[in-house]
Design an enzyme around this catalytic site. Sequence first.
Site, short mmCIF file in Angstrom:
data_model
loop_
_atom_site.label_atom_id
_atom_site.label_comp_id
_atom_site.label_asym_id
_atom_site.label_seq_id
_atom_site.Cartn_x
_atom_site.Cartn_y
_atom_site.Cartn_z
N CYS A 159 1.23 -5.56 -3.63
CA CYS A 159 1.82 -4.82 -4.74
C CYS A 159 2.55 -3.58 -4.20
O CYS A 159 3.50 -3.72 -3.43
CB CYS A 159 0.76 -4.49 -5.79
SG CYS A 159 1.48 -4.01 -7.40
N GLU A 187 -5.75 -11.34 -4.86
CA GLU A 187 -7.15 -11.28 -5.27
C GLU A 187 -7.33 -11.64 -6.75
O GLU A 187 -8.45 -11.88 -7.19
CB GLU A 187 -7.73 -9.89 -4.99
CG GLU A 187 -7.29 -8.78 -5.92
CD GLU A 187 -5.93 -8.17 -5.60
OE1 GLU A 187 -5.59 -7.14 -6.19
OE2 GLU A 187 -5.19 -8.75 -4.77
N HIS A 211 -0.75 -10.12 -6.91
CA HIS A 211 -2.08 -9.77 -6.43
C HIS A 211 -2.82 -11.04 -6.00
O HIS A 211 -3.29 -11.80 -6.85
CB HIS A 211 -2.88 -9.06 -7.54
CG HIS A 211 -2.42 -7.67 -7.81
ND1 HIS A 211 -2.97 -6.57 -7.21
CD2 HIS A 211 -1.43 -7.21 -8.61
CE1 HIS A 211 -2.36 -5.48 -7.63
NE2 HIS A 211 -1.42 -5.84 -8.48
#
Length: 214
Positions: A88, A196, A194
């Site tokens: 990001c 994750e 992202h």
Amino acid sequence: MDICVVDYGSGNLRSAAKALERSMAEAGLHGRVRVTAKRRHIQNANRIVLPGVGAFADCQAGIQAIPGLWQDLDDAVRRQGKPLLGICVGMQLMAEVGREFGDTAGFGWIGGQVAAITPSDPTLKIPHMGWNNLSFSMKSHPLLEGINAGAHAYFVHSYSFTCKNPDHQIATVDYGGPVIAAIARDNVAGTQFHPEKSQAVGLRLLTNFLKWTP
């Protein structure tokens, strides 16, 4: 393998660390994931992950506020050639300049700038938030191995990277026009999305990063 997730007060660092730990375990790799800003950990790391959430200038200031951190990261990338993944705003900081609330210098690892997303469709909301489909450039990249075009990834951002060299752009999404989703050059790479939060796609990309030998 020693992985350093850089802690400068920005982003959900534990989520990134847990995703890396899971990717490491599923790939049968052995090592440690540290959430840290300590100089010795960065210097000893085999790979570095630079997260970032919020404004470009705030993230830059957060790194600069920790004595030696900016220089240590720059040295790790430029002189030591360590693989680094930006996530990001961590990806955006690789640019030469960010144009959010004025101009702020980045690391300059990948030529380009970060500016506001300007979708051609005025009904599209900013920030660009949620799931979107990845498209890949003509050249494949090891970070994208095993990830199919059209795969979904999770985004939250209002500003986007523009590369000076199109070859450094490895994935895009459509949001009223093309928006860069992933970049790479030499030993550095970044995702606007992202990993994750991107479920299987994100875990595969992190696994690829752990195995990457630029």
